[in-house]
Motif scaffolding. Structure first.
Motif, PDB file in Angstrom:
ATOM      1  N   ARG A 183       0.876  -1.179   0.000  1.00 35.93           N
ATOM      2  CA  ARG A 183       0.000   0.000   0.000  1.00 35.93           C
ATOM      3  C   ARG A 183       0.906   1.219   0.000  1.00 35.93           C
ATOM      4  O   ARG A 183       1.785   1.345   0.861  1.00 35.93           O
ATOM      5  CB  ARG A 183      -0.917  -0.006   1.216  1.00 35.93           C
ATOM      6  N   ILE A 184       0.719   2.091  -0.962  1.00 39.65           N
ATOM      7  CA  ILE A 184       1.621   3.231  -1.091  1.00 39.65           C
ATOM      8  C   ILE A 184       0.841   4.538  -1.154  1.00 39.65           C
ATOM      9  O   ILE A 184      -0.355   4.570  -1.435  1.00 39.65           O
ATOM     10  CB  ILE A 184       2.529   3.106  -2.335  1.00 39.65           C
ATOM     11  N   ILE A 185       1.564   5.610  -0.875  1.00 43.04           N
ATOM     12  CA  ILE A 185       1.064   6.967  -1.053  1.00 43.04           C
ATOM     13  C   ILE A 185       2.041   7.706  -1.959  1.00 43.04           C
ATOM     14  O   ILE A 185       3.156   7.224  -2.213  1.00 43.04           O
ATOM     15  CB  ILE A 185       0.918   7.715   0.295  1.00 43.04           C
ATOM     16  N   THR A 186       1.642   8.837  -2.483  1.00 44.71           N
ATOM     17  CA  THR A 186       2.511   9.623  -3.353  1.00 44.71           C
ATOM     18  C   THR A 186       2.915  10.916  -2.657  1.00 44.71           C
ATOM     19  O   THR A 186       2.155  11.482  -1.874  1.00 44.71           O
ATOM     20  CB  THR A 186       1.832   9.941  -4.691  1.00 44.71           C
ATOM     21  N   ARG A 187       4.122  11.352  -2.964  1.00 47.53           N
ATOM     22  CA  ARG A 187       4.652  12.600  -2.438  1.00 47.53           C
ATOM     23  C   ARG A 187       5.546  13.250  -3.505  1.00 47.53           C
ATOM     24  O   ARG A 187       6.042  12.559  -4.405  1.00 47.53           O
ATOM     25  CB  ARG A 187       5.472  12.354  -1.162  1.00 47.53           C
ATOM     26  N   PRO A 188       5.795  14.559  -3.417  1.00 47.38           N
ATOM     27  CA  PRO A 188       6.666  15.219  -4.406  1.00 47.38           C
ATOM     28  C   PRO A 188       8.082  14.663  -4.361  1.00 47.38           C
ATOM     29  O   PRO A 188       8.597  14.329  -3.295  1.00 47.38           O
ATOM     30  CB  PRO A 188       6.639  16.690  -3.973  1.00 47.38           C
ATOM     31  N   ASP A 189       8.714  14.567  -5.517  1.00 43.48           N
ATOM     32  CA  ASP A 189      10.098  14.130  -5.616  1.00 43.48           C
ATOM     33  C   ASP A 189      10.990  15.359  -5.533  1.00 43.48           C
ATOM     34  O   ASP A 189      11.078  16.143  -6.477  1.00 43.48           O
ATOM     35  CB  ASP A 189      10.336  13.380  -6.926  1.00 43.48           C
ATOM     36  N   LEU A 190      11.655  15.526  -4.407  1.00 42.29           N
ATOM     37  CA  LEU A 190      12.485  16.709  -4.164  1.00 42.29           C
ATOM     38  C   LEU A 190      13.974  16.369  -4.092  1.00 42.29           C
ATOM     39  O   LEU A 190      14.767  17.125  -3.539  1.00 42.29           O
ATOM     40  CB  LEU A 190      12.052  17.394  -2.856  1.00 42.29           C
ATOM     41  N   ARG A 191      14.355  15.246  -4.698  1.00 38.16           N
ATOM     42  CA  ARG A 191      15.759  14.832  -4.671  1.00 38.16           C
ATOM     43  C   ARG A 191      16.576  15.593  -5.707  1.00 38.16           C
ATOM     44  O   ARG A 191      16.042  16.290  -6.570  1.00 38.16           O
ATOM     45  CB  ARG A 191      15.860  13.330  -4.944  1.00 38.16           C
ATOM     46  N   TRP A 192      17.916  15.435  -5.620  1.00 35.86           N
ATOM     47  CA  TRP A 192      18.784  16.028  -6.627  1.00 35.86           C
ATOM     48  C   TRP A 192      18.555  15.314  -7.956  1.00 35.86           C
ATOM     49  O   TRP A 192      17.915  14.272  -8.028  1.00 35.86           O
ATOM     50  CB  TRP A 192      20.246  16.001  -6.184  1.00 35.86           C
ATOM     51  N   HIS A 193      19.115  15.866  -9.030  1.00 38.43           N
ATOM     52  CA  HIS A 193      18.779  15.373 -10.365  1.00 38.43           C
ATOM     53  C   HIS A 193      19.872  14.508 -10.992  1.00 38.43           C
ATOM     54  O   HIS A 193      19.990  14.469 -12.219  1.00 38.43           O
ATOM     55  CB  HIS A 193      18.418  16.542 -11.278  1.00 38.43           C
ATOM     56  N   ARG A 194      20.620  13.782 -10.161  1.00 40.21           N
ATOM     57  CA  ARG A 194      21.492  12.723 -10.664  1.00 40.21           C
ATOM     58  C   ARG A 194      21.153  11.434  -9.930  1.00 40.21           C
ATOM     59  O   ARG A 194      21.999  10.799  -9.314  1.00 40.21           O
ATOM     60  CB  ARG A 194      22.966  13.099 -10.502  1.00 40.21           C
ATOM     61  N   ARG A 195      19.887  11.055 -10.050  1.00 38.88           N
ATOM     62  CA  ARG A 195      19.407   9.860  -9.366  1.00 38.88           C
ATOM     63  C   ARG A 195      19.912   8.587 -10.023  1.00 38.88           C
ATOM     64  O   ARG A 195      19.759   7.497  -9.467  1.00 38.88           O
ATOM     65  CB  ARG A 195      17.877   9.873  -9.346  1.00 38.88           C
ATOM     66  N   ASP A 196      20.487   8.726 -11.209  1.00 39.35           N
ATOM     67  CA  ASP A 196      21.048   7.569 -11.906  1.00 39.35           C
ATOM     68  C   ASP A 196      22.344   7.090 -11.267  1.00 39.35           C
ATOM     69  O   ASP A 196      22.779   5.961 -11.518  1.00 39.35           O
ATOM     70  CB  ASP A 196      21.297   7.907 -13.375  1.00 39.35           C
ATOM     71  N   ILE A 197      22.997   7.934 -10.464  1.00 38.63           N
ATOM     72  CA  ILE A 197      24.213   7.544  -9.748  1.00 38.63           C
ATOM     73  C   ILE A 197      23.786   6.971  -8.399  1.00 38.63           C
ATOM     74  O   ILE A 197      23.069   7.627  -7.640  1.00 38.63           O
ATOM     75  CB  ILE A 197      25.160   8.730  -9.536  1.00 38.63           C
ATOM     76  N   LYS A 198      24.237   5.766  -8.093  1.00 39.81           N
ATOM     77  CA  LYS A 198      23.799   5.120  -6.854  1.00 39.81           C
ATOM     78  C   LYS A 198      24.675   5.587  -5.699  1.00 39.81           C
ATOM     79  O   LYS A 198      25.602   4.888  -5.247  1.00 39.81           O
ATOM     80  CB  LYS A 198      23.819   3.600  -6.990  1.00 39.81           C
ATOM     81  N   THR A 199      24.390   6.797  -5.236  1.00 44.09           N
ATOM     82  CA  THR A 199      25.163   7.379  -4.145  1.00 44.09           C
ATOM     83  C   THR A 199      24.499   7.091  -2.802  1.00 44.09           C
ATOM     84  O   THR A 199      23.345   6.662  -2.735  1.00 44.09           O
ATOM     85  CB  THR A 199      25.300   8.911  -4.295  1.00 44.09           C
ATOM     86  N   THR A 200      25.236   7.382  -1.734  1.00 43.79           N
ATOM     87  CA  THR A 200      24.694   7.209  -0.385  1.00 43.79           C
ATOM     88  C   THR A 200      23.900   8.437   0.063  1.00 43.79           C
ATOM     89  O   THR A 200      23.542   8.535   1.239  1.00 43.79           O
ATOM     90  CB  THR A 200      25.828   6.933   0.619  1.00 43.79           C
ATOM     91  N   GLN A 201      23.584   9.314  -0.856  1.00 43.72           N
ATOM     92  CA  GLN A 201      22.782  10.506  -0.548  1.00 43.72           C
ATOM     93  C   GLN A 201      21.306  10.089  -0.470  1.00 43.72           C
ATOM     94  O   GLN A 201      20.530  10.280  -1.402  1.00 43.72           O
ATOM     95  CB  GLN A 201      22.993  11.566  -1.638  1.00 43.72           C
ATOM     96  N   LEU A 202      20.921   9.511   0.666  1.00 41.16           N
ATOM     97  CA  LEU A 202      19.633   8.832   0.785  1.00 41.16           C
ATOM     98  C   LEU A 202      18.725   9.443   1.853  1.00 41.16           C
ATOM     99  O   LEU A 202      17.755   8.800   2.272  1.00 41.16           O
ATOM    100  CB  LEU A 202      19.866   7.354   1.109  1.00 41.16           C
ATOM    101  N   LEU A 203      18.993  10.679   2.259  1.00 41.68           N
ATOM    102  CA  LEU A 203      18.191  11.261   3.326  1.00 41.68           C
ATOM    103  C   LEU A 203      16.735  11.447   2.898  1.00 41.68           C
ATOM    104  O   LEU A 203      15.815  11.089   3.641  1.00 41.68           O
ATOM    105  CB  LEU A 203      18.779  12.597   3.770  1.00 41.68           C
TER     106      LEU A 203
END
Length: 285
Positions: free
Chosen positions: A132-152
């Motif tokens: 069961r999911i809900i939706t929220r705005p995507d406010l992350r940085w715009h290099r989501r293709d790089i699998k970084t530890t920037q996961l806050l």
């Protein structure tokens, strides 16, 4: 009994493991990671994870050669030393240790850590009941293709979902679903099309996503790579999420609206079964 972990070339008990407070993974999230699933005591899609790791390292210009450092050998040692039959191996590589400075240092030896997690993957409860999911705005940085530890932000979204009494969040940008907090998002239309967002800087290039698209034809599904919105997802016949940890997991509700009949659908079940069967055929020990 404590786990045996790997830190910068040494295997040691987890309570003895440590990193410098000046590690750039800690100070700047200047690090990349991969998570490889383990079933039947073998590694799932290991080479694909290594290929994505090399890409992430290259995008951040972190000098590390996975083959020269024998990451496969380290994974095998962790499997053996922890007697891991089912679960995960987490790998993180940071730029290394340097005095705090926004300018990325040159020539610092990378910091490398690995550890195991024993988890039920094949018979995960979410696979049987659906998410069961809900939706929220995507406010992350715009290099989501790089699998970084920037996961806050993904961590904030997962916590938001739990606080709302559901399982996860699908993030939305410009009216279109990007991905889940730690997974790729997919829907199956009434016409039998598997719709998934195309690869770009906007989403992680999921290893499980790529495998699932290969197997879709065997489940009598036509793959169409294009964005989709929340309303289209709610009207879909089925929806599901993919990740290395969740494999293929059905989504049965979005923002309180049931997907299909509100239960895991046959298309998603077929894809999950095919993914697990093919993964077992290619396990690396």
């Amino acid at each position: 009994m404590s786990r045996i972990v790997h830190v910068n070339g040494s295997f040691l008990p987890e309570e003895s493991a440590s990193l410098s407070i000046f590690d750039r993974g800690l100070l700047f999230a200047d690090a990349v990671y991969e998570v490889t699933a383990v079933i039947d005591g073998g590694l799932v899609d290991f080479e694909a994870h290594q290929q994505r790791l090399r890409r992430s390292l290259g995008e951040l210009d972190i000098a590390f050669d996975p083959e020269a450092e024998d990451l496969l050998g380290i994974h095998r040692q962790l499997l053996q030393r922890n007697d891991l039959r089912e679960g995960l191996i987490y790998l993180q590589i940071s730029r290394g240790v340097a005095d705090r400075d926004f300018v990325q240092p040159r020539g610092t030896p990378p910091s490398v850590i690995l550890f195991t997690q024993a988890l039920p993957l094949l018979e995960a409860p979410a696979a049987a009941r659906g998410l069961r999911i809900i939706t929220r705005p995507d406010l992350r940085w715009h290099r989501r293709d790089i699998k970084t530890t920037q996961l806050l932000y993904p961590s904030m979204m997962k916590s938001t979902a739990v606080a709302a009494g559901v399982d996860d969040v699908w993030m939305v940008e410009n009216g279109e679903v990007t991905e889940g907090s730690s997974s790729n998002a997919h829907i199956i239309t009434a016409e039998g099309q598997l719709i998934t967002r195309p690869l770009s800087h906007d989403i992680l290039h999921g290893i499980t996503r790529a495998a699932v698209l290969d197997y879709a034809a065997e489940a009598d599904l036509e793959v169409v790579e294009r964005p989709f919105g929340v309303a289209e997802a709610q009207a879909a016949r089925e929806a599901f999420a993919t990740s290395a940890t969740a494999f293929v997991t059905p989504v049965v509700e979005i923002n309180g609206h049931p997907i299909g009949d509100g239960a895991p659908g046959p298309g998603t079940r077929r894809i999950r079964e095919r993914y697990i069967a093919r993964s077992r055929e290619r396990l690396q020990y």
